[in-house]
Design a protein around this motif. Sequence first.
Motif, PDB file in Angstrom:
ATOM      1  N   ALA A   9       0.776  -1.203   0.032  1.00 43.27           N
ATOM      2  CA  ALA A   9      -0.139   0.087  -0.020  1.00 43.27           C
ATOM      3  C   ALA A   9       0.913   1.269   0.060  1.00 43.27           C
ATOM      4  O   ALA A   9       0.454   2.324  -0.743  1.00 43.27           O
ATOM      5  CB  ALA A   9      -0.998   0.109   1.284  1.00 43.27           C
ATOM      6  N   LEU A  10       1.722   1.185   0.612  1.00 48.81           N
ATOM      7  CA  LEU A  10       2.737   2.353   0.989  1.00 48.81           C
ATOM      8  C   LEU A  10       3.727   2.488  -0.398  1.00 48.81           C
ATOM      9  O   LEU A  10       3.710   3.533  -0.800  1.00 48.81           O
ATOM     10  CB  LEU A  10       3.961   2.303   1.978  1.00 48.81           C
ATOM     11  CG  LEU A  10       3.316   2.414   3.590  1.00 48.81           C
ATOM     12  CD1 LEU A  10       4.243   2.174   4.482  1.00 48.81           C
ATOM     13  CD2 LEU A  10       2.543   3.841   3.633  1.00 48.81           C
ATOM     14  N   GLU A  11       3.879   1.436  -1.081  1.00 46.39           N
ATOM     15  CA  GLU A  11       4.842   1.545  -2.417  1.00 46.39           C
ATOM     16  C   GLU A  11       3.778   2.264  -3.602  1.00 46.39           C
ATOM     17  O   GLU A  11       4.289   2.854  -4.354  1.00 46.39           O
ATOM     18  CB  GLU A  11       5.117   0.167  -2.808  1.00 46.39           C
ATOM     19  CG  GLU A  11       6.433   0.053  -2.241  1.00 46.39           C
ATOM     20  CD  GLU A  11       6.939  -1.583  -2.736  1.00 46.39           C
ATOM     21  OE1 GLU A  11       6.670  -1.681  -4.199  1.00 46.39           O
ATOM     22  OE2 GLU A  11       7.558  -2.280  -2.098  1.00 46.39           O
ATOM     23  N   GLY A  12       2.582   2.122  -3.287  1.00 42.92           N
ATOM     24  CA  GLY A  12       1.604   2.460  -4.417  1.00 42.92           C
ATOM     25  C   GLY A  12       1.230   3.912  -4.177  1.00 42.92           C
ATOM     26  O   GLY A  12       0.660   4.729  -4.955  1.00 42.92           O
ATOM     27  N   LEU A  13       1.701   4.642  -3.131  1.00 40.74           N
ATOM     28  CA  LEU A  13       1.451   6.268  -2.563  1.00 40.74           C
ATOM     29  C   LEU A  13       2.289   7.229  -3.352  1.00 40.74           C
ATOM     30  O   LEU A  13       3.544   6.704  -3.486  1.00 40.74           O
ATOM     31  CB  LEU A  13       1.367   6.268  -1.246  1.00 40.74           C
ATOM     32  CG  LEU A  13       0.297   5.728  -0.309  1.00 40.74           C
ATOM     33  CD1 LEU A  13       0.755   6.089   1.268  1.00 40.74           C
ATOM     34  CD2 LEU A  13      -0.768   6.289  -0.826  1.00 40.74           C
ATOM     35  N   ALA A  14       1.703   8.150  -4.029  1.00 41.41           N
ATOM     36  CA  ALA A  14       2.634   9.111  -4.632  1.00 41.41           C
ATOM     37  C   ALA A  14       2.926  10.080  -3.446  1.00 41.41           C
ATOM     38  O   ALA A  14       2.141  10.779  -2.978  1.00 41.41           O
ATOM     39  CB  ALA A  14       1.952   9.886  -5.795  1.00 41.41           C
ATOM     40  N   VAL A  15       4.146  10.351  -2.870  1.00 37.20           N
ATOM     41  CA  VAL A  15       4.495  10.874  -1.805  1.00 37.20           C
ATOM     42  C   VAL A  15       5.037  12.184  -2.254  1.00 37.20           C
ATOM     43  O   VAL A  15       6.144  12.036  -3.087  1.00 37.20           O
ATOM     44  CB  VAL A  15       5.651  10.128  -0.890  1.00 37.20           C
ATOM     45  CG1 VAL A  15       5.988  11.101   0.375  1.00 37.20           C
ATOM     46  CG2 VAL A  15       4.855   9.044  -0.425  1.00 37.20           C
TER      47      VAL A  15
END
Length: 65
Positions: A9-15
């Motif tokens: 889930a975190l890898e899919g976030l655009a930060v």
Amino acid sequence: MSSEGLADALEGLAVVDHHVHGATAEDLDRAAFEQLVSESDRPPARGTTRFDSQVGLAMLRWCAP
């Protein structure tokens, strides 16, 4: 949620870092550089410098000459 699911889930976030300070192209003396270490408009506590903060200590640890 499993740790693998959380990682996915975190890898899919655009930060985006929305709090970025500008760089300076000027040569700075210590006082001018130290002003950039903090956003405070107040002077550091008596007997300390801006390098006596967590950010300052990290800078000294990782960016020291």
